[in-house]
Design a protein around this motif. Structure first.
Motif, PDB file in Angstrom:
ATOM      1  N   LEU A 162       0.837  -1.206   0.000  1.00 46.59           N
ATOM      2  CA  LEU A 162       0.000   0.000   0.000  1.00 46.59           C
ATOM      3  C   LEU A 162       0.869   1.252   0.000  1.00 46.59           C
ATOM      4  O   LEU A 162       0.553   2.249  -0.661  1.00 46.59           O
ATOM      5  N   ALA A 163       1.970   1.208   0.760  1.00 51.12           N
ATOM      6  CA  ALA A 163       2.919   2.329   0.743  1.00 51.12           C
ATOM      7  C   ALA A 163       3.522   2.496  -0.647  1.00 51.12           C
ATOM      8  O   ALA A 163       3.741   3.620  -1.116  1.00 51.12           O
ATOM      9  N   GLU A 164       3.769   1.389  -1.332  1.00 52.28           N
ATOM     10  CA  GLU A 164       4.302   1.435  -2.690  1.00 52.28           C
ATOM     11  C   GLU A 164       3.321   2.116  -3.646  1.00 52.28           C
ATOM     12  O   GLU A 164       3.725   2.902  -4.513  1.00 52.28           O
ATOM     13  N   ALA A 165       2.026   1.826  -3.497  1.00 50.46           N
ATOM     14  CA  ALA A 165       1.015   2.455  -4.356  1.00 50.46           C
ATOM     15  C   ALA A 165       0.986   3.966  -4.150  1.00 50.46           C
ATOM     16  O   ALA A 165       0.842   4.735  -5.109  1.00 50.46           O
ATOM     17  N   CYS A 166       1.110   4.405  -2.904  1.00 52.35           N
ATOM     18  CA  CYS A 166       1.151   5.850  -2.620  1.00 52.35           C
ATOM     19  C   CYS A 166       2.419   6.480  -3.197  1.00 52.35           C
ATOM     20  O   CYS A 166       2.380   7.591  -3.740  1.00 52.35           O
ATOM     21  N   ARG A 232      15.982 -14.515   0.302  1.00 54.83           N
ATOM     22  CA  ARG A 232      15.935 -15.336  -0.903  1.00 54.83           C
ATOM     23  C   ARG A 232      15.407 -14.553  -2.104  1.00 54.83           C
ATOM     24  O   ARG A 232      15.713 -14.858  -3.247  1.00 54.83           O
ATOM     25  N   THR A 233      14.581 -13.560  -1.821  1.00 55.87           N
ATOM     26  CA  THR A 233      14.034 -12.733  -2.904  1.00 55.87           C
ATOM     27  C   THR A 233      15.006 -11.666  -3.369  1.00 55.87           C
ATOM     28  O   THR A 233      14.676 -10.880  -4.252  1.00 55.87           O
ATOM     29  N   GLY A 234      16.193 -11.632  -2.781  1.00 52.89           N
ATOM     30  CA  GLY A 234      17.193 -10.659  -3.196  1.00 52.89           C
ATOM     31  C   GLY A 234      17.091  -9.335  -2.492  1.00 52.89           C
ATOM     32  O   GLY A 234      17.713  -8.359  -2.894  1.00 52.89           O
ATOM     33  N   ARG A 235      16.335  -9.232  -1.408  1.00 50.87           N
ATOM     34  CA  ARG A 235      16.147  -7.975  -0.701  1.00 50.87           C
ATOM     35  C   ARG A 235      16.905  -7.996   0.619  1.00 50.87           C
ATOM     36  O   ARG A 235      17.167  -9.059   1.179  1.00 50.87           O
ATOM     37  N   ILE A 236      17.210  -6.818   1.112  1.00 49.99           N
ATOM     38  CA  ILE A 236      17.833  -6.697   2.423  1.00 49.99           C
ATOM     39  C   ILE A 236      16.964  -5.783   3.278  1.00 49.99           C
ATOM     40  O   ILE A 236      16.600  -4.681   2.867  1.00 49.99           O
ATOM     41  N   TYR A 237      16.612  -6.257   4.463  1.00 50.77           N
ATOM     42  CA  TYR A 237      15.691  -5.513   5.309  1.00 50.77           C
ATOM     43  C   TYR A 237      16.351  -4.324   5.995  1.00 50.77           C
ATOM     44  O   TYR A 237      15.672  -3.385   6.400  1.00 50.77           O
ATOM     45  N   LEU A 238      17.662  -4.343   6.134  1.00 56.79           N
ATOM     46  CA  LEU A 238      18.352  -3.195   6.716  1.00 56.79           C
ATOM     47  C   LEU A 238      18.158  -1.956   5.850  1.00 56.79           C
ATOM     48  O   LEU A 238      17.997  -0.843   6.361  1.00 56.79           O
ATOM     49  N   ALA A 239      18.158  -2.152   4.520  1.00 51.14           N
ATOM     50  CA  ALA A 239      17.910  -1.026   3.609  1.00 51.14           C
ATOM     51  C   ALA A 239      16.509  -0.468   3.820  1.00 51.14           C
ATOM     52  O   ALA A 239      16.293   0.749   3.771  1.00 51.14           O
ATOM     53  N   PHE A 280      15.104   2.383  -0.820  1.00 51.15           N
ATOM     54  CA  PHE A 280      13.871   1.691  -1.177  1.00 51.15           C
ATOM     55  C   PHE A 280      14.125   0.699  -2.309  1.00 51.15           C
ATOM     56  O   PHE A 280      13.601  -0.425  -2.309  1.00 51.15           O
ATOM     57  N   LEU A 281      14.937   1.107  -3.287  1.00 52.55           N
ATOM     58  CA  LEU A 281      15.290   0.209  -4.384  1.00 52.55           C
ATOM     59  C   LEU A 281      16.020  -1.023  -3.860  1.00 52.55           C
ATOM     60  O   LEU A 281      15.725  -2.154  -4.260  1.00 52.55           O
ATOM     61  N   LEU A 282      16.985  -0.822  -2.957  1.00 56.90           N
ATOM     62  CA  LEU A 282      17.725  -1.952  -2.402  1.00 56.90           C
ATOM     63  C   LEU A 282      16.825  -2.868  -1.580  1.00 56.90           C
ATOM     64  O   LEU A 282      17.046  -4.078  -1.522  1.00 56.90           O
ATOM     65  N   HIS A 283      15.825  -2.286  -0.954  1.00 60.23           N
ATOM     66  CA  HIS A 283      14.931  -3.086  -0.104  1.00 60.23           C
ATOM     67  C   HIS A 283      13.856  -3.801  -0.922  1.00 60.23           C
ATOM     68  O   HIS A 283      13.611  -5.000  -0.722  1.00 60.23           O
ATOM     69  N   ALA A 284      13.216  -3.096  -1.840  1.00 60.92           N
ATOM     70  CA  ALA A 284      12.077  -3.661  -2.564  1.00 60.92           C
ATOM     71  C   ALA A 284      12.486  -4.465  -3.785  1.00 60.92           C
ATOM     72  O   ALA A 284      11.751  -5.358  -4.213  1.00 60.92           O
ATOM     73  N   GLY A 285      13.631  -4.150  -4.373  1.00 57.36           N
ATOM     74  CA  GLY A 285      14.040  -4.852  -5.578  1.00 57.36           C
ATOM     75  C   GLY A 285      13.589  -4.150  -6.839  1.00 57.36           C
ATOM     76  O   GLY A 285      12.728  -3.263  -6.816  1.00 57.36           O
ATOM     77  N   ARG A 287      11.860  -5.166  -9.522  1.00 58.42           N
ATOM     78  CA  ARG A 287      10.507  -5.361 -10.036  1.00 58.42           C
ATOM     79  C   ARG A 287       9.518  -4.391  -9.385  1.00 58.42           C
ATOM     80  O   ARG A 287       8.677  -3.796 -10.061  1.00 58.42           O
ATOM     81  N   HIS A 288       9.600  -4.222  -8.073  1.00 59.33           N
ATOM     82  CA  HIS A 288       8.716  -3.277  -7.385  1.00 59.33           C
ATOM     83  C   HIS A 288       9.102  -1.835  -7.723  1.00 59.33           C
ATOM     84  O   HIS A 288       8.245  -0.957  -7.768  1.00 59.33           O
ATOM     85  N   PHE A 289      10.392  -1.609  -7.957  1.00 57.16           N
ATOM     86  CA  PHE A 289      10.849  -0.248  -8.242  1.00 57.16           C
ATOM     87  C   PHE A 289      10.288   0.260  -9.565  1.00 57.16           C
ATOM     88  O   PHE A 289       9.994   1.442  -9.701  1.00 57.16           O
ATOM     89  N   TYR A 290      10.135  -0.639 -10.561  1.00 51.80           N
ATOM     90  CA  TYR A 290       9.586  -0.207 -11.842  1.00 51.80           C
ATOM     91  C   TYR A 290       8.149   0.295 -11.700  1.00 51.80           C
ATOM     92  O   TYR A 290       7.700   1.125 -12.496  1.00 51.80           O
ATOM     93  N   MET A 291       7.424  -0.183 -10.701  1.00 55.79           N
ATOM     94  CA  MET A 291       6.045   0.263 -10.494  1.00 55.79           C
ATOM     95  C   MET A 291       5.980   1.741 -10.111  1.00 55.79           C
ATOM     96  O   MET A 291       5.027   2.441 -10.457  1.00 55.79           O
ATOM     97  N   ILE A 292       6.988   2.215  -9.383  1.00 56.76           N
ATOM     98  CA  ILE A 292       6.989   3.611  -8.917  1.00 56.76           C
ATOM     99  C   ILE A 292       7.953   4.476  -9.719  1.00 56.76           C
ATOM    100  O   ILE A 292       8.050   5.679  -9.484  1.00 56.76           O
ATOM    101  N   PHE A 293       8.662   3.856 -10.663  1.00 58.13           N
ATOM    102  CA  PHE A 293       9.756   4.546 -11.340  1.00 58.13           C
ATOM    103  C   PHE A 293       9.276   5.660 -12.265  1.00 58.13           C
ATOM    104  O   PHE A 293      10.029   6.585 -12.565  1.00 58.13           O
ATOM    105  N   GLY A 294       8.023   5.602 -12.723  1.00 54.66           N
ATOM    106  CA  GLY A 294       7.525   6.640 -13.622  1.00 54.66           C
ATOM    107  C   GLY A 294       7.590   8.022 -13.003  1.00 54.66           C
ATOM    108  O   GLY A 294       8.096   8.978 -13.604  1.00 54.66           O
ATOM    109  N   GLY A 295       7.077   8.149 -11.771  1.00 56.10           N
ATOM    110  CA  GLY A 295       7.123   9.437 -11.083  1.00 56.10           C
ATOM    111  C   GLY A 295       8.540   9.869 -10.778  1.00 56.10           C
ATOM    112  O   GLY A 295       8.885  11.058 -10.892  1.00 56.10           O
ATOM    113  N   ILE A 296       9.408   8.928 -10.383  1.00 54.29           N
ATOM    114  CA  ILE A 296      10.803   9.254 -10.081  1.00 54.29           C
ATOM    115  C   ILE A 296      11.519   9.716 -11.341  1.00 54.29           C
ATOM    116  O   ILE A 296      12.294  10.687 -11.316  1.00 54.29           O
TER     117      ILE A 296
END
Length: 723
Positions: A162-166, A232-239, A280-285, A287-296
């Motif tokens: 939901l935070a990603e959608a915002c 395993r999904t390639g994400r790091i929670y510290l990020a 956020f990119l390092l944490h979400a990966g 695939r999720h980053f492309y969803m928000i990348f248009g505004g960025i």
């Protein structure tokens, strides 16, 4: 193909793209989309496009394409200027205030509808995801969580989506040159509150997501192990934790109590958005980053183009110091720069601050002043007080001139059309420095009365509420318009309300003449090359630069993926496609996640650099055609016109000792003949805007125009003099 046909094609294209992008977000939580998308990514893996190119084209590019087509649409629409239509647009009914609250502000029915559908979308996304999660819920042997802990962890994870959608929409309302919201007639200064709403919602969802995840790991004694390792999904929670802390700091310093009193703290801390987006990119990966990348993508390009546009710096030609501690600045502009009334510009003065930009309403009209533009600044903050003191430190002799003060200017940005011309009558309510947008409107009306293209409002009433009589001096630039010459096609009536002082028997003309005599004019040294303000590049060039950046990004994304990401053999890949339901990881998942992240960042930086290079070349070509500045003789003419306001302005009214009864003002205005289609414009404190909005609601329902069997229709517009 005519312009009307082109506009229709562009409008249909934008509707289709917007509909497709919204449909994508609605389908994304479903199993149907997951299956189809995995198959599409697998099919694209062996093509030149690659899975990354597919993600960019489907998830990111629709937003960029919408901005590009919208800019082309606005460019053609600007040249389709038509005469004012007396019949109001049906869409105007939905833009009037419906909800008026001190907490959330003034909301129209369109805004309420948009918020409702967005909340409905968030609810659908959460329900679709969490219902699937609970059906497939399996105990995690490594974590050994209880059933309630496992369910709560899933809920926390879905709040992150939901935070990603915002976040996908967060940066769109604050675009200026590449503004998407301008397509539907919402200007930057008005859409900033949508950025605030989305940011608040994002911080809430992200905080719940992060805090709940840490809580589950804490009670299960896995906090230290989970937070620092790559998943395993390639994400790091510290990020993710670093991103959460960063956005919380930005959110806290954005609160009104801090933003208004300590603007510098808010402004500097807000630049941490770069750190937030990277982590956020390092944490979400990717695939999720492309969803928000248009505004960025649009925001990064918009930011660089604005920096280039503000170079080189110009200088202040002259300034007027008003007794109410306000300063009017005159800046050089190119004769080819045209802007509509209520436009704003952003100003930075390096001698005060090398980073701070402040927005101000332009009080002049480009139809009247070809070589200069003016802004009036109320000096009651730290930055503005420094500016006032700097200008007040004038040389002892009048023969000397002050040293030039370099200023960087960005803008102007404003509405694409002059909507106030379509009304039969105008009622304008201003409080204090909120008079500035109305000065530009009145100057434009004065210029437009000689044109046959427009039918001007026949009746205009200006309600000006000030604390002290000194503030009336800000009306000096429209003093000639207050005299209502017989040649004017419209009639202007001014009502001034002074709330904190009394001067019995004083008239508007006497006060204005006295305050004008107290104004101090300061001229600055204009020897040497001083560049005029050219404004932003054309909308077509903005669209072209966005297209160039997109192509360059995609090309380098494909190249980097081919060079740095090892490809699978076709035979092996084909065998994996045959077993589509297997649980084996795709070739993409075998590569470290940070490689894809670095590739995205590198491609993005290169695309911005290439488009910036093109923008710099365009800027350089414009500067080669530099036109000489306003001569010293023209500046003296302006100073003399300041002292010519001696005539009494008897028909205007001034009241002392209290606030106006706005309901009585509205009733008297409606009882005078002048047409049923009335535009109500207000600029000032929020409480004033809310009061005027309430009266528009009330009067539109129950009042009729005098001597006409027509119901009064009041169109409400709230303006901002600064951000």
């Amino acid at each position: 193909m005519g312009k009307a046909s082109i506009l229709l094609v562009l409008k249909v294209s934008m509707i289709l793209i917007c509909t497709g992008w919204i449909t994508l977000w609605l389908l994304k939580p479903t199993n149907f989309w997951t299956r189809k998308w995995k198959a599409a990514e697998a099919s694209a893996k062996d093509t030149v496009f690659g899975y990354s190119g597919l993600d960019f084209a489907v998830y990111t590019f629709p937003v960029i394409a919408l901005a590009m087509i919208g800019l082309v649409y606005l460019n053609f629409q600007r040249w389709e200027q038509k005469s004012r239509q007396i019949i109001r647009s049906p869409a105007a009914v939905f833009s009037n205030p419906v909800v008026i609250s001190h907490l959330i502000g003034i909301l129209s029915s369109l805004e309420i509808l948009a918020v409702f559908f967005f909340i409905l979308f968030l609810a659908w996304t959460f329900y679709a995801r969490i219902s699937q999660d609970f059906k497939k819920l399996k105990p995690d042997e490594s974590l050994k969580l209880d059933l309630w802990q496992l369910k709560y962890l899933r809920v926390a994870t879905r709040f992150g989506l939901l935070a990603e959608a915002c976040l996908a929409l967060l940066l769109l309302p604050i675009l200026r040159g590449l503004a998407v919201f301008r397509i539907v007639g919402i200007q930057f200064e008005a859409s900033v509150r949508y950025h605030i709403w989305l940011g608040t919602a994002m911080i809430f969802f992200a905080t719940f997501h992060g805090a709940s995840t840490l809580f589950i790991w804490g009670v299960s004694h896995h906090l230290q192990d989970e937070i620092t390792k790559w998943q395993r999904t390639g994400r790091i929670y510290l990020a993710g934790l670093i991103a959460l802390v960063t956005v919380l700091v930005m959110g806290i310093t954005s609160l009104p109590q801090i933003r208004r009193k300590k603007f510098e703290i808010f402004y500097y801390i807000h630049h941490l958005y770069i750190i937030f987006l990277v982590f956020f990119l390092l944490h979400a990966g990717d695939r999720h980053f492309y969803m928000i990348f248009g505004g960025i993508f649009l925001f990064g390009l918009d930011k660089l183009l604005r920096i280039i546009q503000s170079r080189p710096e110009t200088c202040i030609l002259s300034a007027r110091l008003y007794p109410c501690k306000a300063v009017e600045l005159f800046l050089p502009k190119s004769p080819g720069l045209k802007y509509n009334p209520t436009s704003i510009l952003f100003m930075k003065i390096n001698s005060i601050s090398k980073l701070q930009w402040h927005s101000f309403s332009i009080t002049s009209s480009s139809s009247v002043d070809n070589h200069t533009m003016a802004v009036i600044i109320k000096c009651d903050g730290g930055w503005t007080s420094c500016l006032y003191d700097m200008i007040r430190a004038q040389p002892e002799t009048d023969a000397d001139k002050m040293k030039c003060i370099p200023v960087a200017i960005e803008g102007p940005y404003g509405p694409s059309s002059m909507t106030f011309l379509r009304y039969d009558s105008l009622l304008m309510v201003a409080g204090g420095i909120g008079i500035t947008p109305f000065l530009s409107i009145l100057h434009e009306l004065s210029s437009a009365q000689s044109s046959s293209r427009y039918r001007l409002p026949s009746r205009i009433e200006l309600i000006y509420i000030v604390k002290k009589p000194q503030d009336i001096g800000l009306l000096n630039s429209i003093s000639s318009l207050l005299q209502n010459h017989p040649s004017q096609k419209w009639h202007l009536k001014l009502k001034v309300f002074v709330t904190q002082e009394k001067q019995p028997g004083a008239t508007v003309g006497e006060i204005l003449h006295y305050e004008t005599s107290q104004v101090k004019t300061v001229h600055f040294d204009t020897k040497g090359p001083i560049y005029a303000i050219h404004g932003p590049e054309s909308m077509l060039w903005f669209a072209a630069l966005a297209g160039i950046a997109s192509i360059v990004f995609l090309v380098f994304l494909i190249c980097f993926n081919r060079v740095f990401v090892p490809s699978e053999k076709k035979g092996l890949h084909s065998s994996k496609l045959a077993v589509s339901s297997s649980k084996e990881k795709s070739p993409k998942d075998k590569n470290p996640s940070w490689i894809a992240d670095i590739i995205i960042l590198s491609s993005f930086i290169i695309s911005l650099a290439c488009s910036s290079l093109v923008a710099i070349i365009l800027r350089w070509r414009r500067l080669r055609k530099e036109i000489p500045l306003v001569s010293q003789k023209e500046e003296k003419v302006k100073e003399l016109s300041l002292m010519e306001t001696k005539g009494a302005i008897e028909e205007h009214e001034v009241y002392f000792g209290g606030r106006p009864d706005l309901e009585d003002v509205f009733s008297k205005f409606l009882n005078e003949p002048g047409g049923s289609n009335i535009g109500v414009l207000v600029c000032g404190p929020e409480t004033m805007k809310e009061t005027v909005a309430s009266l528009c609601q009330k009067k539109s329902k129950c009042c009729k125009i005098a001597d006409q069997n027509k119901k009064a229709y009041l169109s409400f517009h709230a303006l901002n003099f600064t951000l």
